[in-house]
Design an enzyme around this catalytic site. Structure first.
Site: not given
Ligand code: NAD
Ligand code: WQD
Length: 349
Positions: A35, A61, A83, A127, A151, A155, A307
């Site tokens: 979306n 969506d 994703f 995650s 969040y 998950k 954290d």
């Molecule tokens: P992102 O926000 O870049 O990508 C998510 C995409 O989903 C976006 O393009 C957004 O527009 C789309 N979206 C959100 N809600 C929607 C809906 N209701 N319908 C259609 N599209 C929708 O995020 P990302 O970093 O690429 O993460 C992808 C997935 O991986 C997410 O589910 C996120 O929770 C999970 N994840 C990400 C991380 C991270 O650190 N990036 C870590 C662990 C898990």
């Molecule tokens: C990494 C390290 C911070 C920012 C998060 C989400 C988790 C997952 C991945 C989706 C930590 C330190 C950070 C800054 C800093 N997402 N830090 N200054 O917290 O491990 O995980 O992203 O599922 O759910 O919680 O990642 O990159 O935010 O932090 O010192 O400005 O960097 O304290 O030790 P995190 P992060």
């Protein structure tokens, strides 16, 4: 090579766009549903530029049941990489209903539409945040779950729902049961080596890597290092950073595994996707300085609420059952992040 079609929800986003490249390069046809609430369509043009292959895009969506149903009727989808979701921890604390609605209800609707279309192969973006406190900094898939923010709980709820759907199939002895891989990502960073796609956060980044990168390029003035008094070798937080290209290769392995004996009877299984190696915030900063030649201006700030001191994966199960292992090192992750940042200082325009 294959000519199977995979539906990629959230395919315009950071990880999803890298998955589209990997799928196209592995011979799959790709249909994206997004979306665009946190991404730009330009990412998908870049995916096609990198691969030289077309994909199909629907701006829809995942909660729109009628539109999703039409897509499944029109396209010959054999599996879904899911994703789509909202991912900002802080925002989820301010707007929990939005997160539960978008992530949990959205996934439930997607699963209903998939089941109705008899498409029951799913790879889900979970995650490491689903894990509760365990006493050990190295997380295995059988550790107890217990997220600490909306969040993370969204998950956990989705994982529970998907496990229940799969269990119901085994109780009912369904002929074509759900085959689901729950992929628990650690800290994805980096970008495609072309520098054409990468992470493009809105506003001031919450995560370490995009923040450091924006300090290096001069968009942000100073990084706050959240705490230097953790019980870690240098006192700063330790995480398992994984290159986004390695991460999406894990998804290709997971799609393949759904067709193999591990999933012959159906099932829902979780896999950690991490390197198994932790790096501290200071190590990230110093690697960034080494690779870019820029000094990173930082100050030590108080710990950030919620954290952990240290968190890294036990990646053995993914190696044994998916045949996947991360290959890129921290220098690769930083140089690819920097390549993306310098080629796209304002992100996707
Ligand atoms: P992102 O926000 O870049 O990508 C998510 C995409 O989903 C976006 O393009 C957004 O527009 C789309 N979206 C959100 N809600 C929607 C809906 N209701 N319908 C259609 N599209 C929708 O995020 P990302 O970093 O690429 O993460 C992808 C997935 O991986 C997410 O589910 C996120 O929770 C999970 N994840 C990400 C991380 C991270 O650190 N990036 C870590 C662990 C898990
Ligand atoms: C990494 C390290 C911070 C920012 C998060 C989400 C988790 C997952 C991945 C989706 C930590 C330190 C950070 C800054 C800093 N997402 N830090 N200054 O917290 O491990 O995980 O992203 O599922 O759910 O919680 O990642 O990159 O935010 O932090 O010192 O400005 O960097 O304290 O030790 P995190 P992060």
């Amino acid at each position: 090579m294959t000519n199977k079609t995979v539906l990629v929800t959230g395919g315009a986003g950071y990880i999803g766009s890298h998955a589209c490249v990997e799928l196209l390069e592995s011979g799959f046809n790709v249909v994206v549903v997004d979306n665009l609430c946190n991404s730009k369509i330009e990412s998908l043009s870049r995916v096609q530029q990198i691969t030289g292959k077309p994909l199909t895009f629907y701006q829809v969506d995942i909660s729109d049941k009628a539109a999703l149903t039409e897509i499944f009727a029109k396209e010959s989808i054999c599996a879904v990489m899911h994703f789509a979701g909202l991912k900002a921890v802080g925002e989820s604390c301010e707007k929990p209903a939005l997160y539960y609605h978008n992530n949990v209800c959205g996934t439930l609707i997607l699963a209903e539409v998939m089941a109705a279309a008899n498409v029951k192969q799913l790879v889900f973006s979970s995650s490491a945040t689903v894990y509760g406190q365990s006493g050990s900094p190295q997380y295995s898939e059988n550790f107890p779950l217990g997220a600490i923010n909306p969040y993370g709980r969204s998950k956990v709820m989705i994982e529970d729902i998907l496990r229940d759907l799969s269990t119901a199939d085994s109780i009912n002895r369904t002929k074509s049961p759900w085959k689901i891989a729950l992929l628990r990502y650690f800290n994805p960073i980096g970008a495609h080596q072309s520098g054409l796609i990468g992470e493009d956060p809105n506003g001031i980044p919450n995560n370490l890597m995009p923040y450091v990168s924006q300090v290096a390029i001069g968009k942000l003035v100073q990084l706050s290092v959240f705490g230097d008094d953790y019980p870690t070798p240098d006192g700063t937080g330790v995480r398992d950073y994984i290159h986004v290209v390695d991460l999406v290769k894990g998804h290709i392995k997971a799609i393949a595994a759904l067709e193999k004996p591990t999933f012959a009877q159906g099932g829902c299984k979780a896999y950690n996707l991490g390197t198994g190696q932790g790096y501290s915030v200071l190590e990230i900063i110093h690697t960034f300085e080494k690779i870019t030649g820029h000094r990173i201006n930082y100050k030590i700030a108080p710990r950030r609420t919620g954290d952990l001191a240290e968190c890294f994966a036990n990646p053995e199960l993914a190696l044994q059952e998916l045949g996947w292992k991360a290959e890129k090192n921290l220098d690769d992750m930083v140089s690819d992040t920097w390549n993306w940042q310098t080629k796209n200082p304002q992100g996707y325009l």
